[in-house]
Design an enzyme around this catalytic site. Sequence first.
Site, PDB file in Angstrom:
ATOM      1  N   GLU A   8      40.268  43.877  22.624  1.00 15.31           N
ATOM      2  CA  GLU A   8      41.680  44.092  22.626  1.00 15.31           C
ATOM      3  C   GLU A   8      41.905  45.677  22.152  1.00 15.31           C
ATOM      4  OE1 GLU A   8      45.106  42.323  20.179  1.00 15.31           O
ATOM      5  OE2 GLU A   8      43.689  40.921  20.942  1.00 15.31           O
ATOM      6  N   ASP A 109      41.546  39.155  20.638  1.00 12.95           N
ATOM      7  CA  ASP A 109      41.785  38.441  19.484  1.00 12.95           C
ATOM      8  C   ASP A 109      41.918  36.824  19.801  1.00 12.95           C
ATOM      9  OD1 ASP A 109      41.749  40.430  17.743  1.00 12.95           O
ATOM     10  OD2 ASP A 109      43.686  40.308  17.264  1.00 12.95           O
ATOM     11  N   TYR A 321      39.302  35.170  10.003  1.00 19.88           N
ATOM     12  CA  TYR A 321      40.456  35.458  10.781  1.00 19.88           C
ATOM     13  C   TYR A 321      41.896  35.355  10.231  1.00 19.88           C
ATOM     14  CZ  TYR A 321      43.443  35.964  15.027  1.00 19.88           C
ATOM     15  OH  TYR A 321      44.334  36.409  15.880  1.00 19.88           O
TER      16      TYR A 321
END
Length: 716
Positions: A8, A109, A321
């Site tokens: 990303e 992600d 995360y």
Amino acid sequence: MTTVILAEKPDQARSYAAVFSKTTKKKGYIIIEDDRFFKGEAILTWGVGHLVELCLPGYYKKEWKRWSLASLPIRPEKIEFQVPRSKQEQFQIVKQWLRKASEIVIATDPDREGENIARLIIDKAAVKRSVPIKRLWINSQENDVVREGFKNLQLGEKYVSLYEEAKARQIGDWLVGMNASPLYSLLLQEQGVHDTFSVGRVQTPTLYLIYLRQREIENFKPEPYFEITADVTAKNGTFKAKYKERLKTKQEVLALYEKHGIERENEGSIAVLNKKDKQLPSPVLHSLATLQATANRKWKYSPSMVLKVMQSLYEKKLLSYPRTESNHITTAEFSYLKSKLSAYMNAVGVNFEPAFPQPRKRYVDNQKVQEHYAIIPTKTIPTEKRLASLRTEELNIYKEVVLTTLAMFAPLYKFEETNVEVDLFGLRLHAKGKVDREKGWKALLSPRQKQEEPSLPVMEVGERVDTVMKTVADETKPPSLYTEGQLIPLMKSAGKHVEDEENTAILDEVTGIGTGATRASIIETLKSRTYITVSKNQVNVTEKGKILCQAVEGNLLSKADMTAEWELFLRQIGKGEKEGTTFIANIHQFIDQLIHNAPASLKEVTFKKESLMQEAKSEGIGPCPLCGSPVISKGRVYGCSGYRETKCKFVLPKTIAKKTLSEASAKRLLTKGSTSQLRGFKSKAGKSFRAGLTLKEGKVEFNFDAKPMNNAKRKT
């Protein structure tokens, strides 16, 4: 064979590259040589966040470039995407490799938006549909987790429905915004309210919820009441007791006293004495929402700041995360946490004997973990030196997550609760007390917490006591303004504001309006568009915000019901149960109804135009250096509020050399003409530097001789 890995952003790509045996950095990509993972050539490249974005209305038709009621609805036959000019260079590099790929690994992600970013890039690059796609789906940036993820890549088609859901959400929000914003702005201008209004699917109902609380406060009428209390003296000590009911008048108090023969000083007895041993488990593990709310309560951190800090700690491989809605972990995470308990304790300076070595459903439930598990520390244990290198906010957030995780293993909090009833000639006064027996997990999370309820002296039923009566006059209080941290649970629990039971259940299922990834940005949007202000952590709706709420009142744009219906449909798209095209067709129908009904409904509303104009003149972060009018927040800049009257064109960008300028720094710059040395600027070559800012004739210049600010006061 050429395997192309699409990350990303550059930092993410560098983190991945660290696990491979040999890498060679090139402009815009990295060559990987590691036959443990890939056969043949492997290329790791990246986006810069959103390399591909939706085209603006003017791309489709010239008449859509300028707002006009006659040109509504804005409804392109086919939604198109484009690459912004500033990102063309990197896109061409990515496109070149994607077209050469024998296999593509999506490594953005691990969420809906990450899937959307990658698939839009792949679509825009016109990659052949026959090229197989695999997916890296991991919850940590640690080397061993990344390594394991690449060894066990998922099939790409498993996540296509998430892309369809995210794209439908993106297009739906675009259609609503591009139609509702000009619609209400132009209709309000016809009413004499000369301003621009942004309207959105999530931001507008969120604003309306805040508005409802503020309206409740403004319309609140205090009512007087009287409370009867007593200082009670028993054989072993004193305590306070209270009559449970509030009385409305002094006459009611006197009548009650007369009925029971109560005087100022009385002799009574202990009529009821109930003691119960109770125990409580530690709080659930943190999701992003609970962490944002906790950090705001403890340190007044804004939700967006918490997300930024969490992202930083995730990229530093210290926490898992961040954008998770879950408060649970699986047995796999529990196992590694248990194996490193002593190391975590040493890292945060606590010590206790674990009481729960086995997983409990309150925290560990494989069935309740879908895309991501709760926020927990990774297997990486920071050294004392590394902890010392963390910023204050990072250290606070890291310790909060570690201590909450450790509390899962700690003993229960045990206490004795006592309920007492004092009898005065038939009148009952009540008291409640609590005595801690074992602090348990509370010693970790609340080491300095005050006793929530007073302890009571040792007593027995029938014991005689002396009382001194007091009558306290007071009045009912309005609810408090929301704090910024309370906006996250407000959005997350918006179901309680919905009248329809079915929609309430929907909102509970999808955890309210917005998502863990978007709620903080929605709050920032409301601030940047001057719909709300935050002062001393309290949220106020501005006059501009009130006008928008009055304008949309009564239709779906003001209600969480609309989001409930949207979110249910979107979830079904994500599960592959419904089609995105049907969702978009429903959005078109909604917009048609909005355009048809809004003109008539707005004519019935009386707006406080004078208040809006006065607010624009009185509010601001500082004086305009060119004309002296207040400078106010306007989207991506701070701008002069006098631009209509004086045609003043002063603007102060909120981002300078890739650094976001805080409101505090902007205030110093406007009021003092300069700032102390600020960190975080980046040159065009990407090199970080420090400098002060100076205003000269309305232009911002760097001052490399500025002195650094005291660390304790720095807020940049």
